[in-house]
Design an enzyme around this catalytic site. Structure first.
Site, mmCIF file in Angstrom:
data_model
loop_
_atom_site.group_PDB
_atom_site.id
_atom_site.type_symbol
_atom_site.label_atom_id
_atom_site.label_comp_id
_atom_site.label_asym_id
_atom_site.label_seq_id
_atom_site.Cartn_x
_atom_site.Cartn_y
_atom_site.Cartn_z
ATOM 1 N N LYS A 27 16.107 21.703 -10.941
ATOM 2 C CA LYS A 27 14.972 20.362 -10.837
ATOM 3 C C LYS A 27 15.973 19.533 -12.446
ATOM 4 O O LYS A 27 17.555 20.402 -12.610
ATOM 5 C CB LYS A 27 13.843 21.236 -12.302
ATOM 6 N N SER A 43 14.355 21.921 -15.688
ATOM 7 C CA SER A 43 13.928 22.452 -15.901
ATOM 8 C C SER A 43 13.976 24.083 -16.629
ATOM 9 O O SER A 43 14.803 24.042 -16.052
ATOM 10 C CB SER A 43 12.671 23.001 -15.271
ATOM 11 N N HIS A 91 0.746 -1.253 0.005
ATOM 12 C CA HIS A 91 0.268 -0.265 0.439
ATOM 13 C C HIS A 91 0.937 1.077 -0.519
ATOM 14 O O HIS A 91 0.344 2.257 0.845
ATOM 15 C CB HIS A 91 -1.141 0.083 1.080
ATOM 16 N N GLU A 100 10.207 8.471 -17.160
ATOM 17 C CA GLU A 100 8.727 9.206 -17.425
ATOM 18 C C GLU A 100 7.850 9.047 -18.150
ATOM 19 O O GLU A 100 7.068 8.141 -18.650
ATOM 20 C CB GLU A 100 8.498 10.428 -16.786
#
Ligand code: ARG
Length: 466
Positions: free
Chosen positions: A290, A284, A163, A297
């Site tokens: 970043k 970024s 979980h 992804e």
């Protein structure tokens, strides 16, 4: 592509009295994408010509002329000298027309005892077989990388989750071996697909077979198929092998999407479990701090694309009456894109995974939060003769108490632990440690470092036998 052929120049133009509508010509053509099959189309044609000569339908001189002509066409294509024509519809008719242009009337004999229907069914199988072999190698490379990483981090403690809540400590190597096993089944599925697919359709002709005295076993042997297909109608019409391959791909991408999700989480400042090398990340344009995990992804995102292709192909096949239907021309783009996607994803992953660095202090610190050794305390009590359900209750109370004190279980004193059960002795601290906890799971499939190393060794043996 040139479009200046007239109706009479279509290889099937004999019974037609007007040229194809210009739009319809473009609408029905597949050469824009099926030219990718040129290499396998030519290989299939060469084998067909050899077989026709063997059974006496072509002379040896004709066979040699055809083979030389096809070799020249292939060189033209590979040198970028070939002019693909939309009015010649597809890769098959483009190549046949170029052959005839080169060698004259003998070129027109190649299509004896054959149809584009068994031709395309053969081409796609030959193409996919080569791609399956290339994909198998790349998958193997990724699996090897995972084994190296698993071995390196066999004793590295990290939290195991259910979980997405801290559950029990595991080793990082054990986690990598879970990924390995998923990929191992994917590899098996891919080989199953190849084995079922590797039968030769040529000879089915349009749908019913051919009246020439063909030798299908010979053509099959020349092309490296295990045997000729059993039924001509089935041979030209089913694309189940493409569906099977795409379903392999959908499962592979589903697995890699799960790995990707974890990599994305683990690289975040909140987890900070691993580092991906800069060359697999981007920054970024507005936020200077970043470093984004683009590769995982994107792999996660490409899962949707491949799942879509699977649904396309299933829907394409659904309800098609026997035998060949033009619908099947729509099999190629989803299949090609699936192949390209799988190859790209595997290359990225196989290059990236060996370069992952694990931040072992962080994974260990994370494992020590969240009472990950609570089950070990319960198991300890059971070994002292406490029934498991009572042990569960005692540990639950201990956890609540520790939580209230802002402490972890192993930070409680013996006296504090003993308020919940007098079965607890000072040897309890051996099981409350993270290392003690993972070391105790010492059986096949367990997370003990020794077991992980043995699992890696067994996996290496399996890979070596491929
Ligand atoms: N381009 C066609 C395809 O991909 C080749 C077979 C065409 N056969 C036919 N009878 N029109 O399916």
């Amino acid at each position: 592509m040139s479009e200046d052929h007239k109706a009479a120049e279509k290889p099937w133009g004999g019974r037609f009295s007007e040229p194809t509508d210009a739009f319809v010509e473009r609408f029905t053509a597949s050469v824009g994408f099926d030219r990718r099959l040129y290499h396998h189309d030519i290989a299939g044609s060469m084998a067909h010509a050899r077989m026709l000569a063997r059974v006496g339908v072509l002379t040896e001189a004709e066979r040699d002329q055809i083979i030389e002509g096809l070799e020249a066409v292939r060189s033209d294509i590979e040198a970028g000298r070939f002019e693909w024509s939309v009015s010649l519809e597809d890769v098959h008719m483009n190549i046949e027309a170029a052959l005839t242009e080169r060698i004259g009337v003998t070129g027109k004999k190649l299509h004896t005892g054959r149809s584009r229907n068994d031709q395309v069914a053969t081409d796609i199988r030959l193409y996919l077989r080569d791609e399956i072999d290339a994909i198998s190698d790349e998958l193997h490379r990724l699996q090897n990388g995972l084994l190296d990483l698993a071995e390196r981090e066999a004793a590295t403690i990290m939290p195991g989750f259910t979980h997405l809540q801290s559950a029990q400590p595991v080793t990082f190597g054990h986690h990598m071996m879970a990924w390995f096993e998923m990929l191992e089944r994917d590899y098996g599925r891919l080989q199953d697909c190849r084995a079922r697919m590797n039968q030769m359709p040529l000879g089915a002709a349009a749908l019913a077979g051919t009246s020439y005295p063909i030798d299908r076993a010979y053509t099959a042997e020349l092309l490296g198929f295990d045997k000729p297909t059993e039924n001509s109608l089935d041979s030209v019409s089913d694309r189940d092998f493409a569906i099977e391959f795409t379903s392999f791909a959908a499962l592979l991408l589903t697995h890699l999407s799960r790995c990707s999700e974890e990599l994305v989480l683990w690289t975040s400042a909140q987890f900070d479990f691993i580092d991906l090398p800069d060359r697999f990340c981007t920054g970024s344009s507005i936020m200077p701090q970043k470093k984004n995990p683009d590769v995982p992804e994107l792999v996660r995102g490409k899962t949707g694309r491949v799942n879509g292709h699977l649904v396309s192909l299933l829907t394409l096949m659904k309800s098609q009456p026997l035998a060949y239907n033009k619908d099947n021309q729509e099999d190629k783009e989803p299949l090609f894109d699936t192949v390209d996607t799988v190859k790209g994803v595997l290359k990225a992953y196989a290059d990236m995974m060996p370069a992952v660095t694990v931040k072992a202090e962080n994974t260990r610190a994370a494992a020590s939060r969240g009472f990950a050794t609570a089950t070990d305390l319960a198991d300890y009590l059971v070994r002292q003769g406490v029934p498991f359900r009572d042990a569960h209750e005692i540990v639950g109370q201990s956890v609540a108490f520790a939580d209230g004190q802002g402490l972890d279980l192993e930070e409680l004193s013996l006296e504090q632990l003993q308020q919940f059960s007098d079965a607890i002795g000072k040897d309890v601290f051996e099981v409350l440690t993270l290392d003690g906890s993972v070391r105790a799971r010492d059986h096949i499939g367990g997370t003990a470092p020794g077991q992980v190393r043995e699992a890696v060794a067994r996996a290496r043996q399996r890979l070596a036998q491929r």
